[in-house]
Motif scaffolding. Structure first.
Motif, short mmCIF file in Angstrom:
data_model
loop_
_atom_site.label_atom_id
_atom_site.label_comp_id
_atom_site.label_asym_id
_atom_site.label_seq_id
_atom_site.Cartn_x
_atom_site.Cartn_y
_atom_site.Cartn_z
N LYS A 124 -54.24 86.31 2.20
CA LYS A 124 -55.47 87.10 1.67
C LYS A 124 -55.37 88.69 1.76
O LYS A 124 -55.86 89.24 1.00
N GLU A 125 -54.11 89.46 2.51
CA GLU A 125 -54.34 90.99 1.89
C GLU A 125 -52.99 90.71 1.19
O GLU A 125 -53.21 92.05 0.80
N ASN A 126 -52.60 89.83 0.45
CA ASN A 126 -51.74 89.39 -0.49
C ASN A 126 -49.84 90.74 0.23
O ASN A 126 -49.08 91.49 -0.25
N LEU A 127 -49.95 90.64 1.34
CA LEU A 127 -48.89 91.16 2.47
C LEU A 127 -47.33 90.40 2.39
O LEU A 127 -46.51 90.75 2.98
N MET A 128 -47.64 88.87 1.88
CA MET A 128 -46.28 88.08 2.22
C MET A 128 -46.13 88.52 1.96
O MET A 128 -46.05 88.77 0.36
N ILE A 129 -44.49 87.95 1.98
CA ILE A 129 -43.36 88.49 0.89
C ILE A 129 -42.59 87.53 0.01
O ILE A 129 -42.43 86.09 0.81
N ARG A 130 -43.12 86.92 -0.81
CA ARG A 130 -43.12 85.84 -1.60
C ARG A 130 -41.77 86.29 -2.16
O ARG A 130 -41.51 86.87 -3.10
N THR A 131 -40.89 85.66 -1.94
CA THR A 131 -39.78 85.56 -2.54
C THR A 131 -39.18 84.10 -2.72
O THR A 131 -38.42 83.47 -1.86
N THR A 132 -37.89 84.46 -3.86
CA THR A 132 -37.53 82.85 -3.82
C THR A 132 -35.62 82.83 -4.00
O THR A 132 -35.64 81.82 -3.96
N ASN A 133 -35.41 83.66 -3.29
CA ASN A 133 -33.95 84.16 -3.31
C ASN A 133 -33.75 83.59 -1.93
O ASN A 133 -33.17 84.56 -1.04
N ASP A 134 -33.98 82.58 -1.39
CA ASP A 134 -33.69 81.91 0.06
C ASP A 134 -32.25 81.69 0.15
O ASP A 134 -30.96 81.66 -0.84
N SER A 135 -31.72 81.15 1.22
CA SER A 135 -29.65 81.44 1.24
C SER A 135 -29.71 79.86 0.95
O SER A 135 -28.86 79.89 -0.54
N LYS A 136 -30.38 78.94 -0.13
CA LYS A 136 -29.98 78.22 -0.90
C LYS A 136 -29.38 78.73 -2.88
O LYS A 136 -28.66 78.20 -3.05
N LEU A 137 -30.50 79.16 -2.80
CA LEU A 137 -30.23 80.23 -4.12
C LEU A 137 -30.00 80.76 -4.46
O LEU A 137 -28.30 81.18 -5.62
N ILE A 138 -29.17 81.31 -3.41
CA ILE A 138 -27.75 82.54 -2.91
C ILE A 138 -27.08 81.63 -3.52
O ILE A 138 -25.17 81.95 -3.45
N SER A 139 -26.69 80.58 -2.57
CA SER A 139 -25.61 79.71 -2.43
C SER A 139 -25.60 79.43 -3.99
O SER A 139 -23.97 79.42 -4.35
#
Length: 183
Positions: A124-139
């Protein structure tokens, strides 16, 4: 942190103590039911409501360290205490829906509600860090770079990595910032 030092003074609730408190709440509710229709009903209800509130507060306060520990994991905001407050609301919701006869600890049951309340607040406060670069993407990116280097003798460009991710892994909508964070 005064709040944390205060939390450390509170002993965690044991399973047996927790069960006894929930049984005491049930007994208090039964006394209110038994008083219905009697002349002293209002008096009994007032006293028993206070007893139930005190027992609820005991259970919730003895589980506040759990709430703090969960809130602390969301380390993407400046004020963990806001998350603790929101988590407390989730814990109250869990309390209202909890059934101690199911032989599940309240802390286990409440964890879901605390996390749900915090996530809803962050979204709601738009404070969530949204990222697609989890460990699977990095690997995957590292794997693509290694294979590409072995074949071509150079590392791939960002555009080439995006193309390979889309073609071989069906991963689209990766922005360049996500790929640079994978480095």
């Amino acid at each position: 942190d005064g709040f944390v030092s205060d939390l450390r003074k509170i002993k965690p609730i044991t399973a047996e103590q927790e069960r006894e408190l929930f049984i005491a709440i049930d007994e208090s509710k039964k006394r209110v039911e038994a008083a219905k229709g009697q002349d002293n009903y209002i008096h009994v209800k007032t006293i028993e409501d206070k007893i139930q509130l005190d027992l609820r507060n005991e259970i919730i306060s003895r589980n506040q360290y759990l709430n703090y520990a969960i809130a602390k994991r969301y380390n993407n905001t400046d004020n963990v205490m806001d998350l603790v407050s929101v988590g407390a609301i989730g814990m109250i919701e869990a309390f209202d829906k909890y059934d101690y006869t199911q032989n599940v600890r309240f802390c286990t049951y409440a964890t879901y509600y605390i996390r749900r309340a915090i996530n809803a607040y962050l979204n709601k406060e738009n404070l969530m860090i949204r990222t697609t670069n989890d460990s699977k993407l990095i690997s995957k990116v590292k794997n693509i770079e290694n294979i590409f280097f072995a074949k071509e003798g150079r590392y791939p460009t960002t555009a080439e990595i995006k193309y390979i991710l889309a073609k071989d892994y069906n991963i689209n909508n990766i922005d360049e910032l996500d790929l640079s964070m994978a480095d």
